[in-house]
Design a protein around this motif. Sequence first.
Motif, PDB file in Angstrom:
ATOM      1  N   ILE A 331       0.867  -1.134   0.024  1.00 25.22           N
ATOM      2  CA  ILE A 331      -0.043  -0.047   0.012  1.00 25.22           C
ATOM      3  C   ILE A 331       0.929   1.328  -0.041  1.00 25.22           C
ATOM      4  O   ILE A 331       0.659   2.179  -0.736  1.00 25.22           O
ATOM      5  N   GLN A 332       2.059   1.342   0.818  1.00 27.19           N
ATOM      6  CA  GLN A 332       2.857   2.288   0.923  1.00 27.19           C
ATOM      7  C   GLN A 332       3.761   2.788  -0.329  1.00 27.19           C
ATOM      8  O   GLN A 332       3.671   3.812  -0.710  1.00 27.19           O
ATOM      9  N   ASP A 333       3.984   1.594  -1.175  1.00 23.52           N
ATOM     10  CA  ASP A 333       4.647   1.816  -2.257  1.00 23.52           C
ATOM     11  C   ASP A 333       3.669   2.304  -3.295  1.00 23.52           C
ATOM     12  O   ASP A 333       4.045   3.316  -4.186  1.00 23.52           O
ATOM     13  N   TYR A 334       2.392   1.931  -3.255  1.00 25.62           N
ATOM     14  CA  TYR A 334       1.305   2.560  -4.104  1.00 25.62           C
ATOM     15  C   TYR A 334       1.007   3.951  -3.877  1.00 25.62           C
ATOM     16  O   TYR A 334       0.994   4.834  -4.668  1.00 25.62           O
ATOM     17  N   GLU A 335       0.949   4.354  -2.722  1.00 26.04           N
ATOM     18  CA  GLU A 335       0.949   5.718  -2.140  1.00 26.04           C
ATOM     19  C   GLU A 335       1.915   6.688  -2.703  1.00 26.04           C
ATOM     20  O   GLU A 335       1.693   7.822  -2.851  1.00 26.04           O
ATOM     21  N   LYS A 336       3.314   6.061  -2.335  1.00 32.58           N
ATOM     22  CA  LYS A 336       4.259   6.653  -2.904  1.00 32.58           C
ATOM     23  C   LYS A 336       4.359   7.255  -4.542  1.00 32.58           C
ATOM     24  O   LYS A 336       4.610   8.285  -4.725  1.00 32.58           O
ATOM     25  N   GLU A 337       3.787   6.171  -5.054  1.00 33.48           N
ATOM     26  CA  GLU A 337       3.476   6.524  -6.746  1.00 33.48           C
ATOM     27  C   GLU A 337       2.629   7.717  -6.751  1.00 33.48           C
ATOM     28  O   GLU A 337       2.871   8.520  -7.829  1.00 33.48           O
ATOM     29  N   ILE A 338       1.639   7.780  -5.828  1.00 34.55           N
ATOM     30  CA  ILE A 338       0.741   8.667  -6.367  1.00 34.55           C
ATOM     31  C   ILE A 338       0.863  10.227  -5.844  1.00 34.55           C
ATOM     32  O   ILE A 338       0.480  11.393  -5.982  1.00 34.55           O
ATOM     33  N   GLY A 339       1.421   9.974  -4.382  1.00 35.28           N
ATOM     34  CA  GLY A 339       1.829  11.300  -3.669  1.00 35.28           C
ATOM     35  C   GLY A 339       0.905  11.254  -2.352  1.00 35.28           C
ATOM     36  O   GLY A 339       1.127  12.250  -1.558  1.00 35.28           O
ATOM     37  N   PHE A 340       0.302  10.161  -2.140  1.00 36.79           N
ATOM     38  CA  PHE A 340      -0.477  10.129  -0.741  1.00 36.79           C
ATOM     39  C   PHE A 340       0.476  10.000   0.588  1.00 36.79           C
ATOM     40  O   PHE A 340       0.170  10.610   1.540  1.00 36.79           O
ATOM     41  N   ASP A 341       1.460   9.460   0.093  1.00 36.84           N
ATOM     42  CA  ASP A 341       2.673   9.436   1.397  1.00 36.84           C
ATOM     43  C   ASP A 341       2.973  10.725   1.943  1.00 36.84           C
ATOM     44  O   ASP A 341       3.269  10.791   3.080  1.00 36.84           O
ATOM     45  N   ALA A 342       2.741  11.796   1.050  1.00 33.88           N
ATOM     46  CA  ALA A 342       3.187  13.026   1.743  1.00 33.88           C
ATOM     47  C   ALA A 342       2.029  13.788   2.380  1.00 33.88           C
ATOM     48  O   ALA A 342       2.170  15.038   3.022  1.00 33.88           O
ATOM     49  N   ILE A 343       0.857  13.282   2.260  1.00 35.56           N
ATOM     50  CA  ILE A 343      -0.456  13.892   2.588  1.00 35.56           C
ATOM     51  C   ILE A 343      -1.067  13.206   3.772  1.00 35.56           C
ATOM     52  O   ILE A 343      -1.208  13.746   4.847  1.00 35.56           O
ATOM     53  N   ASP A 344      -1.214  11.970   3.574  1.00 34.43           N
ATOM     54  CA  ASP A 344      -2.030  11.052   4.531  1.00 34.43           C
ATOM     55  C   ASP A 344      -1.666   9.665   4.241  1.00 34.43           C
ATOM     56  O   ASP A 344      -2.241   8.790   3.925  1.00 34.43           O
ATOM     57  N   PRO A 345      -0.433   9.171   4.707  1.00 34.19           N
ATOM     58  CA  PRO A 345       0.079   7.913   4.501  1.00 34.19           C
ATOM     59  C   PRO A 345      -0.485   6.760   5.519  1.00 34.19           C
ATOM     60  O   PRO A 345      -1.033   7.109   6.316  1.00 34.19           O
TER      61      PRO A 345
END
Length: 364
Positions: A331-345
Amino acid sequence: MADVMPPNMLNERPRTPAGLLSNREKDRLIERGFLGLYRWYTARSQETRNWNPDRSFDWRSLNRNLPPEVITVLEGFFAVEQYAPDFTSNLVHLVRRSHGRSHFQLRWGSEEEKHADAWENAVLFSGQRSPQWVEEYKDRLKSQTWELPFPDAIHNLVYTVFQERATQLNYLNMMKIAQGRSDKPHLKGVSDPVLAKVAQTIAVDEAAHYNFFLEGVRMYLYYYPEQTLSAIRNVITQFSMPAAQLVPNWEHFFETVYRAGIYGPRDFQRDVMQVAFRNLGIESRKALEEGIRRTREVPDFDGGNFKTTAIWDTFDYGAVEGDVRRLHVKIQDYEKEIGFDAIDPTEFIENPEVPRTDSSAADD
Ligand SMILES: [Fe+2]
Ligand SMILES: [Fe+2]
């Protein structure tokens, strides 16, 4: 699973012992996991499984001389899948407060709907059932409504794991028949590349469904082992395929499926139950029953959130923790791809109730 109590009972709400996760926190973590998994799933579904029930197969080339047994099976596959709107609406309603799960059920429903349409096309293009017959059959099926096999969300989630795996197995064995690989005398020499492709395409979807629900059950097993193990036990003791009570001549269909070597009680034991057990860190049905029995013998701390230790001996919690951790990395890898990691990981939080190995305990 969140407990909702009237305000006058708030003082009686069991307090969570310090250092443990409250049910509210566990529910939040599970919901985040589902939401992340749902996002990942949808992207992958669109990228790799975006087929169409009409255009993806060369229907005119479907074998017009398939044995009657194969037609009976296709008819049954269609009958079960065409309840997709009932499956979906009931499940969506059940999990409507969860973003990850309710949106997923819509996506899932749109995939199941394609299965129904593809199997209907197979029945029609076999040339052995008239369009009028199919229409009347559909009317008859739709005059009944599919209802949830269990009243609560956790049992239905567990049920779907076993059901998706069983369905996948049915379709893979149909593919084998269509490829001429059946060892049954009455099905030897059957050859239909179109049907083989249909069965394989749908089986791939079922495998993806199985994995989604499996990941969900793993999260529940990790944070709520006792409730989840007992749900697994309840589901396997009364498992039957969906819509078995609704499809006309189910006995004849089931008998034909069995004789064709597609699916039967032994396949359920070996290729459904044992596979799901292995994926959930459960050694056997016996180990599961034993573990639940032992857990109930140990008295629980009244009103507390304490868990008995016996439950942790019932399954390989280390393996399950590893799987839940890996799900979060995905899930975290996917969120990094989108940019969610910087907003709401989405973060993985260990369940402090899980026993730690001796080496880690020595550090305390
Ligand atoms: Fe399906
Ligand atoms: Fe499915």
